[in-house]
Design a protein around this motif. Structure first.
Motif, PDB file in Angstrom:
ATOM      1  N   LEU A 276       7.539  24.532 -21.946  1.00 26.24           N
ATOM      2  CA  LEU A 276       8.898  24.456 -21.408  1.00 26.24           C
ATOM      3  C   LEU A 276       8.951  23.913 -19.985  1.00 26.24           C
ATOM      4  CD1 LEU A 276      10.627  27.712 -22.729  1.00 26.24           C
ATOM      5  CD2 LEU A 276      10.726  25.404 -23.656  1.00 26.24           C
ATOM      6  N   LEU A 277       8.019  24.311 -19.137  1.00 23.84           N
ATOM      7  CA  LEU A 277       8.052  23.867 -17.746  1.00 23.84           C
ATOM      8  C   LEU A 277       8.113  22.347 -17.600  1.00 23.84           C
ATOM      9  CD1 LEU A 277       5.764  26.194 -15.578  1.00 23.84           C
ATOM     10  CD2 LEU A 277       8.243  26.064 -15.686  1.00 23.84           C
ATOM     11  N   PRO A 278       7.328  21.581 -18.391  1.00 24.29           N
ATOM     12  CA  PRO A 278       7.392  20.123 -18.241  1.00 24.29           C
ATOM     13  C   PRO A 278       8.760  19.532 -18.581  1.00 24.29           C
ATOM     14  CG  PRO A 278       5.389  20.781 -19.400  1.00 24.29           C
ATOM     15  CD  PRO A 278       6.261  21.989 -19.325  1.00 24.29           C
ATOM     16  N   LEU A 279       9.620  20.313 -19.251  1.00 27.14           N
ATOM     17  CA  LEU A 279      10.940  19.821 -19.650  1.00 27.14           C
ATOM     18  C   LEU A 279      12.028  20.177 -18.640  1.00 27.14           C
ATOM     19  CD1 LEU A 279      10.823  20.779 -23.440  1.00 27.14           C
ATOM     20  CD2 LEU A 279      10.104  18.624 -22.364  1.00 27.14           C
ATOM     21  N   MET A 280      11.669  20.906 -17.596  1.00 26.44           N
ATOM     22  CA  MET A 280      12.645  21.349 -16.598  1.00 26.44           C
ATOM     23  C   MET A 280      12.565  20.492 -15.358  1.00 26.44           C
ATOM     24  SD  MET A 280      12.219  25.499 -16.719  1.00 26.44           S
ATOM     25  CE  MET A 280      11.611  26.339 -18.201  1.00 26.44           C
ATOM     26  N   ASP A 281      13.721  20.054 -14.885  1.00 27.85           N
ATOM     27  CA  ASP A 281      13.770  19.331 -13.619  1.00 27.85           C
ATOM     28  C   ASP A 281      13.478  20.289 -12.464  1.00 27.85           C
ATOM     29  OD1 ASP A 281      15.466  18.230 -11.131  1.00 27.85           O
ATOM     30  OD2 ASP A 281      14.958  16.544 -12.441  1.00 27.85           O
ATOM     31  N   ALA A 282      12.932  19.747 -11.397  1.00 22.90           N
ATOM     32  CA  ALA A 282      12.599  20.568 -10.242  1.00 22.90           C
ATOM     33  C   ALA A 282      13.824  21.243  -9.634  1.00 22.90           C
ATOM     34  CB  ALA A 282      11.905  19.714  -9.181  1.00 22.90           C
ATOM     35  N   CYS A 283      15.019  20.684  -9.875  1.00 25.27           N
ATOM     36  CA  CYS A 283      16.224  21.250  -9.266  1.00 25.27           C
ATOM     37  C   CYS A 283      16.607  22.609  -9.848  1.00 25.27           C
ATOM     38  CB  CYS A 283      17.390  20.269  -9.358  1.00 25.27           C
ATOM     39  SG  CYS A 283      17.997  19.936 -11.037  1.00 25.27           S
ATOM     40  N   TYR A 284      16.054  22.970 -10.992  1.00 27.17           N
ATOM     41  CA  TYR A 284      16.365  24.303 -11.530  1.00 27.17           C
ATOM     42  C   TYR A 284      15.143  25.032 -12.080  1.00 27.17           C
ATOM     43  CZ  TYR A 284      16.625  21.691 -15.992  1.00 27.17           C
ATOM     44  OH  TYR A 284      16.358  20.901 -17.081  1.00 27.17           O
ATOM     45  N   ARG A 285      13.962  24.434 -11.993  1.00 30.99           N
ATOM     46  CA  ARG A 285      12.769  25.041 -12.586  1.00 30.99           C
ATOM     47  C   ARG A 285      12.446  26.406 -11.976  1.00 30.99           C
ATOM     48  NH1 ARG A 285       8.835  21.300 -11.262  1.00 30.99           N
ATOM     49  NH2 ARG A 285       9.587  20.001 -12.986  1.00 30.99           N
ATOM     50  N   GLU A 286      12.463  26.508 -10.652  1.00 31.72           N
ATOM     51  CA  GLU A 286      12.125  27.777 -10.002  1.00 31.72           C
ATOM     52  C   GLU A 286      13.131  28.864 -10.362  1.00 31.72           C
ATOM     53  OE1 GLU A 286      11.444  27.675  -5.858  1.00 31.72           O
ATOM     54  OE2 GLU A 286       9.826  26.191  -5.957  1.00 31.72           O
TER      55      GLU A 286
END
Length: 398
Positions: free
Chosen positions: A288-298
């Motif tokens: 899942l992490l590779p599919l999340m943009d940095a703007c909302y991953r954290e």
């Protein structure tokens, strides 16, 4: 108090409202699941707008989605195109229809401020240029497109021509938004939402028949809505309302890649819950992490880690705290406080309602009876979670 048995069970009706029931459907498409996906999409689209320097009023977004669900529950299966025609061509009838909807909830929504906000939503003209409302409308339209895509293969093409044209025209209005562009062109967020959609195919309590059957996706929004009502009843600040809502919405996200593991299995050994959590974290990191943009991953990682613990975030590190600490030394918005214990209570209330409703419909099983009894026993008389009294809800079932 805003949170009550009546409004909880009224929300639960959204699990029984079928969508696209004039088309062939390979699986049930219900209103609660649609609302859940709409809110996941709103989060993603809204975060891209914030990334570009714009401001989203998350409380307005959450409120309006909640009010729209109440409206759809009241109107049941009246199709959106029909409502649109009434609104544009028969405005006086549309106003009367909204008054009829409002009257349905007059005695259920006991909080006067919240009732006034609901009235404003129904009767005041919406600002179509407002960015927050545009994000919500874009998510609403795109979630309908995703539903249609999922049933497309089993429907004869001629049945979908008019619908396709309508949805294409609807989503075109929002193509100035980066998140919408990426979704429509099937970039990174598209693949993330298709992973989230796996929760729509997973039925809760899968070891026993129930009426209505509920999915993990719909359950996620149901829990988020209950937490929102609890937090509003407590008078928590806006940032906590938003944090709690989205933390609840995302709390079962790992099950998109691990599938729902029922509680009796999780508790089969002393250490199995820890093992399962460790495996979930590993798979989430890989898939899942590779599919999340940095703007909302954290934010998403913060939502799903230690999801049932009260917590804050300090210098990128999550720290568990007490309810008292959340309300005092860590009350400022920069600590990003989340009432995880409240989310746990809402999660168990949702499970209780699922079991109780099925039993009332005459579908009984050992699992349903035991689940209902255990939750009722756990929240005994005088039970309070993060300052929220649960007596007034559970007392009606004792």
């Amino acid at each position: 108090m805003l949170f009550s048995k009546e409004i909880v069970f009224k929300l639960f009706e959204a699990f029984s409202i079928q969508r696209w029931n004039d088309l062939v459907r390979p699986f049930d498409l219900v209103e609660m699941d649609k609302t859940a996906e709409k809110m996941f999409l709103s989060f993603i689209i809204g975060k891209y707008e914030e990334k570009s320097g714009k401001t989203i009023n998350w409380i307005t977004l959450i409120n309006n989605a909640f009010f729209e669900l109440l409206r759809r529950i009241a109107l049941c299966d009246m199709k959106s195109p029909v409502q649109r025609i009434i609104r544009s061509e028969y405005p006086e009838e549309y106003r009367k229809l909204n008054h009829w909807v409002f009257d349905k909830y007059r005695d259920i929504i006991t909080d006067s401020a919240f009732r006034d906000e609901f009235a404003a939503y129904l009767f005041n003209p919406a600002d179509t240029a407002d960015l927050t409302l545009r994000v919500l409308r874009a998510a609403h339209k795109y979630s309908a497109i995703r539903e249609l895509d999922m049933i497309r293969m089993v429907n004869e093409p001629f049945r979908l021509i008019k619908i396709d044209k309508c949805l294409e025209a609807d989503i075109a209005e929002f193509m100035d938004m980066k998140g919408v562009q990426l979704l429509v062109t099937r970039q990174q967020p598209y693949y993330f939402i298709t992973e989230i959609e796996k929760l729509r195919f997973q039925t809760r309590w899968n070891q026993t028949p129930r009426v209505p059957a509920t999915t993990v996706l719909g359950h996620s929004y149901f829990v988020a809505a209950l937490v929102f009502l609890m937090a509003r009843s407590l008078g928590l600040p806006a940032y906590r309302l938003s944090n709690n809502f989205f933390a609840a919405l995302f709390h079962d996200l790992p099950e998109a890649v691990t599938r729902d593991i029922i509680s009796p299995v999780k508790q089969a050994t002393d250490h199995l819950p820890e093992v399962v959590k460790h495996i979930e974290d590993e798979i989430v990191a890989q898939e899942l992490l590779p599919l999340m943009d940095a703007c909302y991953r954290e934010d998403v990682l913060y939502f799903i880690q230690q999801e049932f613990e009260n917590r804050i975030r300090v210098d990128g590190t999550t720290r568990c705290v007490t309810s008292e600490e959340l309300n005092n030394q860590y009350a400022a918005p920069q600590f990003y406080g989340i009432d995880g214990k409240l989310i746990r209570a809402a999660d168990q209330i949702a499970a209780f309602v699922e079991a109780d409703s099925s039993i009332r419909f005459g579908i009984r099983s050992e699992q349903l009876e035991a689940g209902r009894a255990n939750i009722l026993q756990h929240y005994g008389k005088g039970a309070v979670v993060n300052g929220f009294p649960l007596d007034h809800f559970f007392e009606a079932f004792r």
